[in-house]
Design a protein around this motif. Sequence first.
Motif, PDB file in Angstrom:
ATOM      1  N   ILE A 103     -23.625 -40.749 -19.907  1.00 16.94           N
ATOM      2  CA  ILE A 103     -23.896 -42.158 -19.629  1.00 16.94           C
ATOM      3  C   ILE A 103     -22.638 -42.759 -19.012  1.00 16.94           C
ATOM      4  CG2 ILE A 103     -24.420 -44.423 -20.608  1.00 16.94           C
ATOM      5  CD1 ILE A 103     -25.897 -42.970 -22.871  1.00 16.94           C
ATOM      6  N   LEU A 104     -22.767 -43.263 -17.795  1.00 14.43           N
ATOM      7  CA  LEU A 104     -21.666 -43.975 -17.146  1.00 14.43           C
ATOM      8  C   LEU A 104     -21.837 -45.460 -17.455  1.00 14.43           C
ATOM      9  CD1 LEU A 104     -21.105 -42.448 -13.582  1.00 14.43           C
ATOM     10  CD2 LEU A 104     -19.652 -42.281 -15.592  1.00 14.43           C
ATOM     11  N   ALA A 105     -20.951 -45.996 -18.276  1.00 17.41           N
ATOM     12  CA  ALA A 105     -21.078 -47.369 -18.760  1.00 17.41           C
ATOM     13  C   ALA A 105     -20.080 -48.284 -18.054  1.00 17.41           C
ATOM     14  CB  ALA A 105     -20.849 -47.412 -20.267  1.00 17.41           C
ATOM     15  N   ASP A 106     -20.581 -49.264 -17.364  1.00 17.46           N
ATOM     16  CA  ASP A 106     -19.754 -50.239 -16.650  1.00 17.46           C
ATOM     17  C   ASP A 106     -19.015 -51.127 -17.654  1.00 17.46           C
ATOM     18  OD1 ASP A 106     -18.714 -52.251 -15.060  1.00 17.46           O
ATOM     19  OD2 ASP A 106     -20.597 -52.690 -14.021  1.00 17.46           O
ATOM     20  N   VAL A 107     -17.683 -51.116 -17.572  1.00 21.65           N
ATOM     21  CA  VAL A 107     -16.877 -52.020 -18.399  1.00 21.65           C
ATOM     22  C   VAL A 107     -15.939 -52.833 -17.509  1.00 21.65           C
ATOM     23  CG1 VAL A 107     -17.011 -50.695 -20.537  1.00 21.65           C
ATOM     24  CG2 VAL A 107     -15.201 -50.175 -18.890  1.00 21.65           C
ATOM     25  N   SER A 108     -16.400 -53.135 -16.297  1.00 21.34           N
ATOM     26  CA  SER A 108     -15.619 -53.996 -15.410  1.00 21.34           C
ATOM     27  C   SER A 108     -15.545 -55.401 -16.005  1.00 21.34           C
ATOM     28  CB  SER A 108     -16.248 -54.032 -14.019  1.00 21.34           C
ATOM     29  OG  SER A 108     -17.565 -54.536 -14.083  1.00 21.34           O
ATOM     30  N   SER A 109     -14.723 -56.245 -15.419  1.00 25.57           N
ATOM     31  CA  SER A 109     -14.453 -57.563 -16.007  1.00 25.57           C
ATOM     32  C   SER A 109     -15.707 -58.411 -16.187  1.00 25.57           C
ATOM     33  CB  SER A 109     -13.427 -58.314 -15.155  1.00 25.57           C
ATOM     34  OG  SER A 109     -13.892 -58.457 -13.820  1.00 25.57           O
ATOM     35  N   SER A 110     -16.707 -58.229 -15.322  1.00 27.36           N
ATOM     36  CA  SER A 110     -17.920 -59.042 -15.434  1.00 27.36           C
ATOM     37  C   SER A 110     -18.711 -58.738 -16.698  1.00 27.36           C
ATOM     38  CB  SER A 110     -18.815 -58.831 -14.209  1.00 27.36           C
ATOM     39  OG  SER A 110     -19.227 -57.482 -14.114  1.00 27.36           O
ATOM     40  N   MET A 111     -18.470 -57.588 -17.320  1.00 29.23           N
ATOM     41  CA  MET A 111     -19.191 -57.250 -18.547  1.00 29.23           C
ATOM     42  C   MET A 111     -18.701 -58.071 -19.738  1.00 29.23           C
ATOM     43  SD  MET A 111     -21.600 -55.124 -17.849  1.00 29.23           S
ATOM     44  CE  MET A 111     -22.053 -54.316 -19.393  1.00 29.23           C
ATOM     45  N   ALA A 112     -17.641 -58.846 -19.545  1.00 30.56           N
ATOM     46  CA  ALA A 112     -17.197 -59.773 -20.594  1.00 30.56           C
ATOM     47  C   ALA A 112     -18.003 -61.068 -20.568  1.00 30.56           C
ATOM     48  CB  ALA A 112     -15.714 -60.085 -20.429  1.00 30.56           C
ATOM     49  N   ASP A 113     -18.807 -61.259 -19.525  1.00 34.75           N
ATOM     50  CA  ASP A 113     -19.642 -62.459 -19.440  1.00 34.75           C
ATOM     51  C   ASP A 113     -20.707 -62.433 -20.535  1.00 34.75           C
ATOM     52  OD1 ASP A 113     -18.182 -63.091 -17.203  1.00 34.75           O
ATOM     53  OD2 ASP A 113     -19.729 -62.445 -15.780  1.00 34.75           O
ATOM     54  N   TYR A 114     -21.196 -63.603 -20.866  1.00 35.47           N
ATOM     55  CA  TYR A 114     -22.214 -63.705 -21.909  1.00 35.47           C
ATOM     56  C   TYR A 114     -23.619 -63.573 -21.319  1.00 35.47           C
ATOM     57  CZ  TYR A 114     -19.063 -64.853 -25.712  1.00 35.47           C
ATOM     58  OH  TYR A 114     -18.095 -64.777 -26.679  1.00 35.47           O
ATOM     59  N   ALA A 115     -24.458 -62.861 -22.052  1.00 35.77           N
ATOM     60  CA  ALA A 115     -25.889 -62.788 -21.761  1.00 35.77           C
ATOM     61  C   ALA A 115     -26.573 -63.387 -22.980  1.00 35.77           C
ATOM     62  CB  ALA A 115     -26.329 -61.342 -21.536  1.00 35.77           C
ATOM     63  N   GLY A 116     -26.907 -64.646 -22.902  1.00 37.22           N
ATOM     64  CA  GLY A 116     -27.386 -65.337 -24.091  1.00 37.22           C
ATOM     65  C   GLY A 116     -26.217 -65.627 -25.017  1.00 37.22           C
ATOM     66  N   ALA A 117     -26.352 -65.230 -26.280  1.00 41.02           N
ATOM     67  CA  ALA A 117     -25.331 -65.543 -27.281  1.00 41.02           C
ATOM     68  C   ALA A 117     -24.261 -64.468 -27.412  1.00 41.02           C
ATOM     69  CB  ALA A 117     -25.994 -65.759 -28.642  1.00 41.02           C
ATOM     70  N   ARG A 118     -24.408 -63.346 -26.696  1.00 37.61           N
ATOM     71  CA  ARG A 118     -23.477 -62.226 -26.863  1.00 37.61           C
ATOM     72  C   ARG A 118     -22.921 -61.779 -25.519  1.00 37.61           C
ATOM     73  NH1 ARG A 118     -25.889 -57.357 -29.720  1.00 37.61           N
ATOM     74  NH2 ARG A 118     -23.695 -56.953 -30.220  1.00 37.61           N
ATOM     75  N   ARG A 119     -21.757 -61.142 -25.570  1.00 33.09           N
ATOM     76  CA  ARG A 119     -21.182 -60.576 -24.354  1.00 33.09           C
ATOM     77  C   ARG A 119     -21.984 -59.352 -23.924  1.00 33.09           C
ATOM     78  NH1 ARG A 119     -15.078 -59.181 -25.020  1.00 33.09           N
ATOM     79  NH2 ARG A 119     -15.988 -57.938 -26.705  1.00 33.09           N
ATOM     80  N   LYS A 120     -22.052 -59.145 -22.623  1.00 31.96           N
ATOM     81  CA  LYS A 120     -22.813 -58.006 -22.110  1.00 31.96           C
ATOM     82  C   LYS A 120     -22.246 -56.680 -22.604  1.00 31.96           C
ATOM     83  CE  LYS A 120     -22.637 -59.451 -17.769  1.00 31.96           C
ATOM     84  NZ  LYS A 120     -22.866 -59.497 -16.301  1.00 31.96           N
ATOM     85  N   CYS A 121     -20.923 -56.584 -22.714  1.00 32.46           N
ATOM     86  CA  CYS A 121     -20.319 -55.329 -23.172  1.00 32.46           C
ATOM     87  C   CYS A 121     -20.719 -55.009 -24.609  1.00 32.46           C
ATOM     88  CB  CYS A 121     -18.803 -55.381 -23.031  1.00 32.46           C
ATOM     89  SG  CYS A 121     -18.012 -56.733 -23.941  1.00 32.46           S
ATOM     90  N   ASP A 122     -20.872 -56.031 -25.455  1.00 31.36           N
ATOM     91  CA  ASP A 122     -21.265 -55.807 -26.847  1.00 31.36           C
ATOM     92  C   ASP A 122     -22.730 -55.378 -26.938  1.00 31.36           C
ATOM     93  OD1 ASP A 122     -18.709 -56.553 -27.720  1.00 31.36           O
ATOM     94  OD2 ASP A 122     -19.264 -58.675 -27.735  1.00 31.36           O
TER      95      ASP A 122
END
Length: 200
Positions: free
Chosen positions: A47-66
């Motif tokens: 699994i290649l998981a994107d952890v670029s800076s944009s993954m710190a953005d929120y999707a609803g109540a949680r960060r996308k990376c979480d």
Amino acid sequence: MDDPKGRGALASPLAALVARAAASLPTETGATAAAGAQRKNGGFTVILADVSSSMADYAGARRKCDILEDAIAPAVRDGAHVVAFGSYAKDLPAGGRLPPPAGSTALHLALRHVEAMRPRRLVVVSDGRPDDDKAALRAADQLGFVRIDVIYCGPDNDGEALRFMQRLARGGGAASAHDMAREPQSLANTLKRLAGPATI
């Protein structure tokens, strides 16, 4: 993004292209035989998981990376290996956490990184366009007969990113889209399914 028809429409053009290409080839060639052997005898799923800076953005109540970290966990328990990538690629130990989001989206470097692993299947999860789409596609070509599935979890109005994801999927793989805020469990289910045993 939560419309099943939308996700089906994303994958269907690629499926049609694959079907037409398959129909134009002999039933068995040296290349297709080699592909079958590699898929049967090859290694694990990466699994290649994107952890670029944009993954710190929120999707609803949680960060996308979480959300992504939680979604990856069941696939890892099933034996999938995770490579996180931002400006560079990093192998994660089993059970290891994703690194903090940072940097750009150097997908081409991540694809080159996994080439030596000889994975059976590759699942790319990203929320945007790569730094260099042409370099990423060339790196994907170098992987040979590896199946590549792509999960897009970025803005649904980014048509260029969606089209790139369609072009990246290959080897029988498909591109799909998930809204991380609305359907985190669907993302986890898709990752678990794609990381399971390959169908030959």
